[in-house]
Design a protein around this motif. Structure first.
Motif, short mmCIF file in Angstrom:
data_model
loop_
_atom_site.label_atom_id
_atom_site.label_comp_id
_atom_site.label_asym_id
_atom_site.label_seq_id
_atom_site.Cartn_x
_atom_site.Cartn_y
_atom_site.Cartn_z
N ARG A 154 0.86 -1.17 0.00
CA ARG A 154 0.00 0.00 0.00
C ARG A 154 0.90 1.23 0.00
N ALA A 155 0.49 2.23 -0.74
CA ALA A 155 1.30 3.44 -0.82
C ALA A 155 1.57 4.02 0.57
N LEU A 167 2.27 12.43 -3.43
CA LEU A 167 1.12 11.63 -3.81
C LEU A 167 -0.09 12.12 -3.03
N ALA A 168 -1.18 12.32 -3.74
CA ALA A 168 -2.41 12.80 -3.09
C ALA A 168 -2.92 11.79 -2.07
N ASP A 169 -3.59 12.28 -1.04
CA ASP A 169 -4.08 11.41 0.04
C ASP A 169 -5.02 10.34 -0.47
N LEU A 244 3.11 9.60 -8.72
CA LEU A 244 2.64 9.13 -10.02
C LEU A 244 3.81 9.35 -10.97
N VAL A 245 4.47 8.29 -11.37
CA VAL A 245 5.77 8.40 -12.03
C VAL A 245 5.62 8.95 -13.45
N GLY A 287 -3.58 6.60 -12.27
CA GLY A 287 -3.39 7.06 -10.90
C GLY A 287 -2.90 5.97 -9.97
N GLN A 288 -2.20 4.98 -10.51
CA GLN A 288 -1.63 3.95 -9.65
C GLN A 288 -0.27 4.42 -9.12
#
Length: 435
Positions: A154-155, A167-169, A244-245, A287-288
């Motif tokens: 998990r991020a 990275l956005a919440d 997000l690369v 958005g992964q």
């Protein structure tokens, strides 16, 4: 214990690279609770294959490292059994897409994806035969370290193991689908001579990569960054970013995927650079989360690129890449608009959406590609010498190249539609043993 697939596809002599990748596998099992399946997909003729077999034989034995060295005959046997088990329509055509007679960067990696499923591996880590690892103060800098630290987590959990998080919440509950870096050293596409000879011509040619509606400033920036990887800066200390690369910051010689590769394959186009980069765009647009690190691999040119045949081959692959952009820019644009709508309720990519966009793109007017070929003809003739001779070759193949570009995107759509049944069939199929 996690099971992973560290893969090296090759069509050229690379015994030293096999040895180096085996050392990366040893690093992985020393530092992580993993079983590594080292998969060498070998398309070489008998003399080089024999050298590779000897390099494989010399890999130190370790119960946590399982080596698979498969020639094309055994790859074909595996694929035939998978395709038959999947009950796919037109199995012969599907086999040609998975193991074409011509070079295909996407197809060789797709074979690794299916073999990884057969081996029960949860992730695929790809390296290239024309690259090597950096060494700093006697220590080899292996990308797998960052890959296994974050991939599949998990991020929110991976955030504790990276240098920074951008990275956005609302993305923090998603799993890290990709970890990658780039390369330093020589350009990934052999356009250096063109740049030195005539920078304006180089700009005109590489600028054809951009969508036509881009501004001159955007095209100039793309040209400046293209095919340079991470430049020349050598590794000194680890840096990693959960984000997000940006697809421009990673390279397929230095990449690892988790989950995504079982949902969508790579485009199987032949003789086309960049045909293996689609998933990098998909993971970004959907958005992964991914991790971008700085353990860049060193790119180098093999002697084959310096031959006349090698020159023509690489220029043709570059031209076909530019023609593929008519279709992929359409797909990328629609994927970017869709964003998280590309994902299902489990956070996995909806393959059906990708297939539909690829099929829609096949109906585009090819006038944009006719313009690309016109610009390339002028550019190659202006450079003179062997470039002008290559322009003659392009002129002879003009209609065929236009048709191939459209057929390539149609074949990609077909393969996406067949992919998940193929992955399920692969998981039930045995892998041929190496001799």
């Amino acid at each position: 214990m996690r099971r992973i697939c560290l893969t090296l596809p090759t069509n050229r002599p690379c015994a030293a690279t096999i040895t180096a990748v085996a050392e990366e596998a040893a690093h992985a099992v020393r530092h992580f609770d993993v079983e590594v399946h080292l998969l060498v997909l070998d398309s070489c003729a008998a003399p080089a294959y024999a050298e590779h077999a000897e390099a494989v034989r010399r890999i130190p034995q370790d119960p946590r490292i399982v080596v698979h060295h498969l020639d094309e005959a055994r790859q074909r046997d595996f694929l035939r059994r998978v395709i038959d088990r999947s009950a796919a329509a037109d199995p012969d055509h599907l086999l040609d897409l998975m193991l074409p007679a011509a070079l295909s960067y996407g197809a060789c990696t797709n074979r690794a994806f299916l073999l990884a499923a057969a081996l029960g591996c949860e992730s695929v880590h790809r390296r290239d035969s024309d690259s090597r690892y950096q060494v700093v103060d006697g220590r080899t800098v292996f990308p797998v370290h960052h890959e296994l630290t974050s991939l599949g987590r998990r991020a929110a959990d991976a955030a504790r193991h990276v240098t920074e998080t951008v990275l956005a919440d609302d993305h923090m509950d998603r799993r890290v689908a990709m970890v990658g870096s780039s390369f330093i050293g020589e350009l990934s596409v052999d356009l250096g001579e063109i740049l030195r000879t005539d920078p304006a011509v180089h700009h005109d040619m590489v600028g054809l990569w951009a969508p036509p509606h881009w501004s001159d400033e955007q095209k100039a920036q793309l040209v400046e960054e293209s095919f340079r990887g991470a430049g020349t800066e050598a590794f000194t200390a680890d840096r990693s970013t959960l984000t997000l690369v940006d697809p421009m910051r990673v390279d397929m010689c230095n990449i690892a995927f988790h989950g995504l590769h079982e949902r969508v394959p790579l485009p199987p186009a032949t003789d086309t650079i960049g045909s293996d980069y689609f998933l990098i765009h998909l993971v970004h647009d959907a958005g992964q989360p991914g991790v971008l690190h700085n353990r860049n691999i060193v790119n180098f040119y093999t002697g084959e690129r310096r031959t006349d045949a090698g020159f023509r081959a690489y220029q043709l692959r570059f031209v076909k890449f530019l023609l593929s952009m008519l279709y992929f820019h359409f797909v990328y644009d629609r994927m970017a608009r869709a964003g998280s709508a590309l994902l299902d309720d489990q956070g996995e990519v909806r393959a059906s959406v990708v297939a539909r966009l690829a099929r829609e793109s096949a109906g585009l007017d090819r006038g944009e590609n006719i313009h690309r070929l016109d610009v390339l003809d002028t550019a190659y003739r202006k450079l003179g010498g062997r470039y002008a001779e290559f322009a003659d070759l392009l002129a002879q193949r003009r209609e065929r190249l236009l048709d191939e570009a459209r057929r390539d995107i149609e074949d990609f759509a077909l393969l996406v539609e067949a992919w998940q049944p193929l992955v399920r069939a692969a998981a039930l199929t045995s892998v041929p043993r190496r001799r």
